[in-house]
Design a protein around this motif. Structure first.
Motif, short mmCIF file in Angstrom:
data_model
loop_
_atom_site.label_atom_id
_atom_site.label_comp_id
_atom_site.label_asym_id
_atom_site.label_seq_id
_atom_site.Cartn_x
_atom_site.Cartn_y
_atom_site.Cartn_z
N THR A 176 -4.51 -4.38 4.68
CA THR A 176 -5.33 -4.49 3.47
C THR A 176 -5.96 -5.88 3.40
O THR A 176 -5.25 -6.87 3.40
N SER B 47 0.84 -1.21 0.00
CA SER B 47 0.00 0.00 0.00
C SER B 47 0.88 1.25 0.00
O SER B 47 0.58 2.23 -0.71
N LYS C 55 -4.62 2.55 2.16
CA LYS C 55 -4.49 2.54 3.63
C LYS C 55 -3.26 1.72 4.04
O LYS C 55 -3.11 0.57 3.63
N ASP D 3 -4.35 -2.75 -5.18
CA ASP D 3 -3.73 -3.12 -3.90
C ASP D 3 -4.41 -4.39 -3.40
O ASP D 3 -5.64 -4.44 -3.32
MG MG Z 1 -1.69 -2.99 2.46
#
Ligand code: MG
Ligand code: GTP
Length: 205
Positions: free
Chosen positions: A59, A37, A51, A75
């Motif tokens: 994530t 991320s 995030k 992501d």
């Molecule tokens: Mg992540």
């Protein structure tokens, strides 16, 4: 390549719910906490787009980001976080493998590897899985700022040697830092060159 716009589009737990489009799509995978991320934020120069957290397991879904209105960054959740329950691990594994195996728009998967560590079994197994299934991928070493230049060089050449035990040719390999923006231009130029090839081949159809 300049990043003129980067927008979050949607999060999904299932690959079949992901956006339908004909644009190139680049996804980031790797062990939980490796910096997937953070790398998306570094590439787009938007610090809160994806995030991030100092704790692994941040994530948990497939997140689509539309870049320059003509390609996607994705992501993904990380693999191999020991502290989640077995049923959650299975769920994450299903999300990751479901995406990797079934996402037709996946143009290239970037496998992120922590530059500080010696080759980890879980990453080597994942890379092997990609090879067996013919998934196009490249490797990005992360957190290069946490090592001296000498140690970085030693670790990367040890990693290459390890990969050469399994592979005759290696995929493109990048070295990055979300802190110093090391690798940003190389990765974006690489994406740009694939986007250009794809645009050319669709024009010739
Ligand atoms: Mg992540
Ligand atoms: P999951 O979503 O949990 O799978 O993790 P992730 O791979 O997305 O990692 P994330 O980007 O959330 O980063 C994890 C931690 O590593 C955060 O504390 C980041 O600040 C830190 N981090 C990520 N990339 C770098 C880097 O290049 N250098 C340094 N020093 N720290 C980094």
């Amino acid at each position: 390549m300049d990043i003129k716009s980067a927008e979050f589009i949607i999060s999904n737990s299932e690959v079949y719910k992901c956006p339908k489009h004909n644009l190139p799509e680049y996804a980031f995978i790797g062990r939980s906490n490796v910096g997937k991320s953070s790398l998306i934020n570094m590439l787009t120069e938007k610090k809160d787009l994806a995030k991030t957290s100092s704790k692994p397991g941040k994530t948990l879904l497939i997140n689509h980001f539309l870049i320059n209105k003509n390609w996607f960054l994705v992501d993904l959740p990380g693999y191999g976080y020991a502290k989640v329950s077995k049923s959650d691990l299975t769920k994450l594994d299903k999300i990751i493998k479901g995406y990797v195996m079934n996402r037709e728009s996946l143009t290239n998967l970037f496998v992120l590897v922590d530059a500080r560590l010696e080759p980890q079994k879980i990453d080597l197994e994942f890379i092997e899985f990609l090879g067996v299934n013919g998934i196009p991928f490249s490797i990005i070493f992360t957190k290069a700022d946490k090592l001296s230049a000498g140690k970085l060089h030693t670790n990367i050449s040890a990693y290459r040697d390890k990969l050469f035990e399994q592979w005759e040719e290696l995929p493109p390999i990048f070295v990055s830092s979300a802190e110093t923006k090391m690798g940003r231009e190389d990765i974006l130029n690489y994406i740009e060159s694939i986007n250009a090839q794809m645009a050319e081949s669709s024009e010739n159809k």
